[in-house]
Every structure is written in structure tokens, then in C-alpha cells.
Write an enzyme that holds these catalytic residues in place. Structure first.
Site, mmCIF file in Angstrom:
data_model
loop_
_atom_site.group_PDB
_atom_site.id
_atom_site.type_symbol
_atom_site.label_atom_id
_atom_site.label_comp_id
_atom_site.label_asym_id
_atom_site.label_seq_id
_atom_site.Cartn_x
_atom_site.Cartn_y
_atom_site.Cartn_z
ATOM 1 N N CYS A 294 27.226 14.019 2.135
ATOM 2 C CA CYS A 294 26.631 14.052 0.618
ATOM 3 C C CYS A 294 27.803 14.298 -0.255
ATOM 4 O O CYS A 294 28.192 15.311 -0.589
ATOM 5 C CB CYS A 294 25.722 15.245 0.671
ATOM 6 S SG CYS A 294 24.969 15.469 -1.177
ATOM 7 N N GLU B 268 19.719 13.874 7.664
ATOM 8 C CA GLU B 268 20.210 14.922 7.849
ATOM 9 C C GLU B 268 21.256 15.325 7.045
ATOM 10 O O GLU B 268 22.155 14.660 6.854
ATOM 11 C CB GLU B 268 20.344 15.390 9.492
ATOM 12 C CG GLU B 268 20.684 16.661 9.612
ATOM 13 C CD GLU B 268 22.397 16.648 10.008
ATOM 14 O OE1 GLU B 268 22.573 17.693 10.505
ATOM 15 O OE2 GLU B 268 22.920 15.747 9.836
ATOM 16 N N ARG C 251 21.718 27.027 12.963
ATOM 17 C CA ARG C 251 22.182 25.938 12.347
ATOM 18 C C ARG C 251 21.176 25.250 11.427
ATOM 19 O O ARG C 251 20.476 24.427 11.583
ATOM 20 C CB ARG C 251 22.603 24.981 13.560
ATOM 21 C CG ARG C 251 23.481 23.709 12.949
ATOM 22 C CD ARG C 251 23.714 22.858 13.912
ATOM 23 N NE ARG C 251 24.733 21.456 13.490
ATOM 24 C CZ ARG C 251 25.937 21.986 13.508
ATOM 25 N NH1 ARG C 251 26.649 22.948 13.737
ATOM 26 N NH2 ARG C 251 26.630 20.887 12.840
ATOM 27 N N ARG D 168 19.888 23.374 8.796
ATOM 28 C CA ARG D 168 20.223 21.970 8.227
ATOM 29 C C ARG D 168 19.035 21.276 7.295
ATOM 30 O O ARG D 168 17.807 21.660 7.624
ATOM 31 C CB ARG D 168 20.669 21.038 9.042
ATOM 32 C CG ARG D 168 21.907 21.184 9.836
ATOM 33 C CD ARG D 168 23.120 21.122 8.824
ATOM 34 N NE ARG D 168 24.341 21.197 9.450
ATOM 35 C CZ ARG D 168 24.909 22.342 9.729
ATOM 36 N NH1 ARG D 168 24.502 23.476 9.146
ATOM 37 N NH2 ARG D 168 26.158 22.590 9.976
#
Length: 430
Positions: free
Chosen positions: A84, A122, A173, A175
Site C-alpha cells: 500500500c 490483504e 498478526r 491484518r
């Protein structure tokens, strides 16, 4: 008939493992990093459909997304753990052109040309943060304009929230996942809502405190190589021993009361905190707390420092302790990270997220770091997965950049898209 999927920004194949296990056939892979390409092909090469003389794994995605998207085959699912990049705040216009110049735009070009039935994207949690609100809105608006029914509320999830039977692993984690189904632009906007695919909470009946690293991740010590990046250096053992002495000393002096949660800075154990007009407020707060802690336990702290030659032989970053292990009685009973901000200690219930640098978790009771095999387990990869002969540092970097295969599977199941793909049930497009 198996649904067909493409794997973009593929890394070493977390999406591949999840989608193939779900019954999918991989028909296209793109990954720019040569080392990751080699690992991907080593593990999944036999599962990728050949494409008439084209490379088994394509490189840079940008040349592949010309107006005709010539080199990308038809497919049912587009999967991408896309980077991103910051979006420009100037020149936004409605539609696809507002994302031009970013790698998301290349994904959008493929969606525009191929119209796969479903997408699963993701990214890091920060994408859903307030600093990237415009970026998030742009992505959602673009996907809806392309006909994909997606929620404007991010789905944030972590593998530690799922039991092992549902693909979970003891790794925190978080995400962001975007799951969408092609229903046509009219329906995509008409049915737009703010309901995430799933909430960030443990699966019903699951308590993340039930994770057990010994049982669920760690190798038997007889299987651990004698040499490798998991072996602690003499200096690392010495640093941990010093702070372990501090922990046990303080527990004795404080009659079992656990250590404070603020960062402990040995260099700031002074009677009067060293605060000036230019000291930031957050730092001044920690300086005052360290000074107060020192004044309360001065005799024991001075004796501790004297036992270890004043700590001056230790690097500055190792003269700091971030205690997040609550009532543990020894540093060696914790999971640790050697960070620039100090030695961080946590309970060994579950581990922090793998990152793309070698700050791998130290398992105190084992007196070593986790191995590459154990890190691969944390990402939901099977024990048959291999990294070949590449250095451990490269493998940890790839794992830190990877996607949790179990979470991908769960998000797709929770959305209902996976059932419809396998049942070959297509939504009405409007």
C-alpha cells in the site's frame, strides 16, 4: 470443477496454500522478488498451470497490466497481498483514475479486464487507520465502481483468534482483509454497507490464552539444529541474565508485586529526573516514573548495578527493559524480543507478529530463538514447506512479509464466497 485463481504480490505462497487447500487451481503468479520466486516455485511449482512459454512465475506486475491485460488468464478469484503506497491527496477524481500510479491501480486494471467472481486482498492494519482514511475510501470506491460488493468497514483479523482446528496459530498478526464478490456496479453500490466480513474477536468458544507454544508450534529440542540463527550469542545470554537478576531481585524486594508496565531505563535510575524544557511530554512521564521507582528501591537497584559493573559494558538499547509479562517470575520464563527500544518480555502464550527483519522471538524456557520451521508454522505453512538452502535471514524476511494462510481460509469461509465458488453458484449481476 475447481475454481481458478491468480496470486499477485505472491511472496512465498501463503495465499496459494490457502486457496489450493480450498479446492482452487492456480493459473497465474506474479512476484517481483527473485528469492521469493525461487521459494514459491520450489514448493508450489508443480501446481501452477503452464501458460505457453511464459515464465512460471511472472515478475513485476506493472508491465503485465497493459490495456488488454494480455498475459493474465481468465480466473475466478484474484488474491493479492498488495503493498500500500501513499496515495496522492491532490487530483482525486471519481472512478479508477484516482488510484493511478499505485500498485493497487494495477490490480484494478486486471479486475476491470477480467471481472473475476471474487477478490481477497490483504494489507497491514495501518491501511485501516485514520491517517489513511482517504486511501481506504479510494480503494472501496474503486472496487464498487468495478462491480465488487465490499464493506466500507475493514475486516481486521489475527491468527491467534482462531483455534488450530480452524487454521489459527499462536501469533498476534492483525491484518486488514478485503473480501468481495462481483455483482455488478449497480448492486455493488445499492447493497453497500458497513458490516465487516467478520469481527475481530475469538471464534466462539475459543480462548487465545489456551495456546501452548510447546504443543502447538515448537519443535522437540532433538529436532532443532545445533547451529543457526536461533542460537543465542554469549552477549545475548549475558544481557538477559542481567535483567533476569533484576526481575528476581525486584520480586523479592517488592514481596511478589509484579514489575511496572512502563519502560524501565537503567540509565534513568536517578534521584532527580533529567527533564528539560525541550523534553517531550511522553518522555518526561517515563523519566519521572523511572526516577520514582529508583528512589523507592534505591538500595536494591544500586546493589544490582554493582553486581554487573554498572551495566556500562551493555549497549544502550540493552539497558532498557519493557516488561509486559505480568506475574512471570523470571525473564527466562518469557518470550523476548531484542528491540532498539530495549528487551521486551511477554508471556509465552502466543507470540508477536513476525516481521521482515530479524527480530525473531526468543523462547526463554528453550534459551533460543524460534527456528525458521517454527516461524513457518506460525504462518500456517505445512512442515513439508521448504526454503531450500537460502540463509535464515532471507527466510525470516519472507515469512515476515507473508500472509497467514489459516486466516485467509477462515475469512473466505466466513464470507460464504468459498462455498459459492465450490458450488459453482454465481450471483446475479446488475
Amino acid at each position: 470443477m475447481a475454481f481458478k485463481y491468480i496470486d499477485l504480490f505472491a511472496g512465498i505462497g501463503g495465499f496459494h496454500h490457502a486457496l489450493s487447500e480450498a479446492g482452487g487451481e492456480c493459473v497465474f503468479v506474479s512476484e517481483i522478488d527473485a528469492a521469493a520466486q525461487r521459494v514459491y516455485e520450489l514448493n508450489w511449482g508443480d501446481d501452477i498451470a503452464p501458460r505457453g512459454g511464459r515464465p512460471l512465475i511472472e515478475g513485476d506486475i506493472i508491465p503485465l497490466t497493459d490495456p488488454e491485460v494480455l498475459h493474465v488468464p481468465d480466473h475466478d478469484v484474484l488474491a493479492a497481498g498488495f503493498p500500500c503506497q501513499p496515495f496522492s491527496k491532490s487530483g482525486f477524481q471519481h472512478g479508477i483514475n484516482e488510484t493511478r500510479g499505485t500498485l493497487f491501480f494495477n490490480i484494478a486494471k486486471i479486475l476491470e479486464a477480467k471481472r473475476p467472481r471474487a477478490i481477497v486482498l490483504e494489507n497491514v492494519r495501518n491501511l485501516a487507520g485514520p491517517r489513511h482514511a482517504e486511501t481506504w475510501a479510494t480503494i472501496i470506491r474503486t472496487l464498487r465502481d468495478l462491480g465488487y460488493r465490499v464493506s466500507d468497514t475493514p475486516t481486521v483479523f489475527s491468527p491467534h483468534l482462531l483455534p488450530k482446528s480452524h487454521g489459527g496459530t499462536p501469533q498476534v498478526r492483525d491484518r486488514v482483509f478485503i473480501v468481495g464478490e462481483h455483482v455488478g456496479r449497480e448492486r455493488a453500490w445499492a447493497e453497500a454497507d458497513s458490516t465487516p466480513t467478520l469481527e475481530r474477536r475469538p471464534l466462539d468458544g475459543w480462548d487465545p490464552q489456551d495456546w501452548n507454544l510447546d504443543r502447538d508450534v515448537l519443535l522437540d529440542e532433538s529436532e532443532v539444529p545445533e547451529k543457526g540463527s536461533h542460537v543465542l550469542s554469549d552477549d545475548e545470554v549475558a544481557w538477559i541474565d542481567v535483567w533476569d537478576d533484576f526481575v528476581t531481585t525486584m520480586l523479592e524486594v517488592r514481596e511478589g508485586v509484579q514489575l511496572p508496565g512502563f519502560p524501565i531505563w537503567a540509565d534513568e535510575f536517578v534521584v532527580v529526573p533529567r527533564i528539560t524544557a525541550s523534553t517531550p511530554a511522553w518522555k518526561a512521564n517515563f523519566l519521572r516514573k523511572n526516577s520514582q521507582f529508583y528512589v523507592e528501591h534505591r538500595e536494591a537497584i544500586d546493589a544490582w548495578k554493582a553486581r554487573h559493573d554498572g551495566l556500562k559494558w551493555m549497549p544502550a538499547s540493552r539497558r532498557k527493559l519493557e516488561w509486559q509479562a505480568q506475574d512471570e517470575s523470571s525473564l527466562w520464563s518469557c518470550a523476548m524480543h531484542l528491540r532498539p527500544s530495549g528487551i521486551r518480555a511477554k508471556k509465552t502464550t502466543y507470540l508477536p507478529a513476525l516481521v521482515a527483519i530479524t527480530q525473531t522471538s526468543i523462547i526463554g524456557p528453550r534459551r533460543r530463538r524460534i527456528t525458521v520451521r517454527e516461524a513457518a508454522r506460525l504462518q500456517g505453512l505445512p512442515d513439508s514447506f521448504t526454503f531450500g538452502t537460502q540463509p535464515d535471514a532471507a527466510s525470516f524476511k519472507q515469512l515476515g512479509n507473508g500472509v497467514s494462510a489459516g486466516v485467509v481460509s477462515y475469512v473466505l469461509r466466513a464470507s460464504g464466497i468459498l462455498d459459492r465458488l465450490n458450488a459453482d453458484s454465481q450471483p446475479q449481476v446488475a
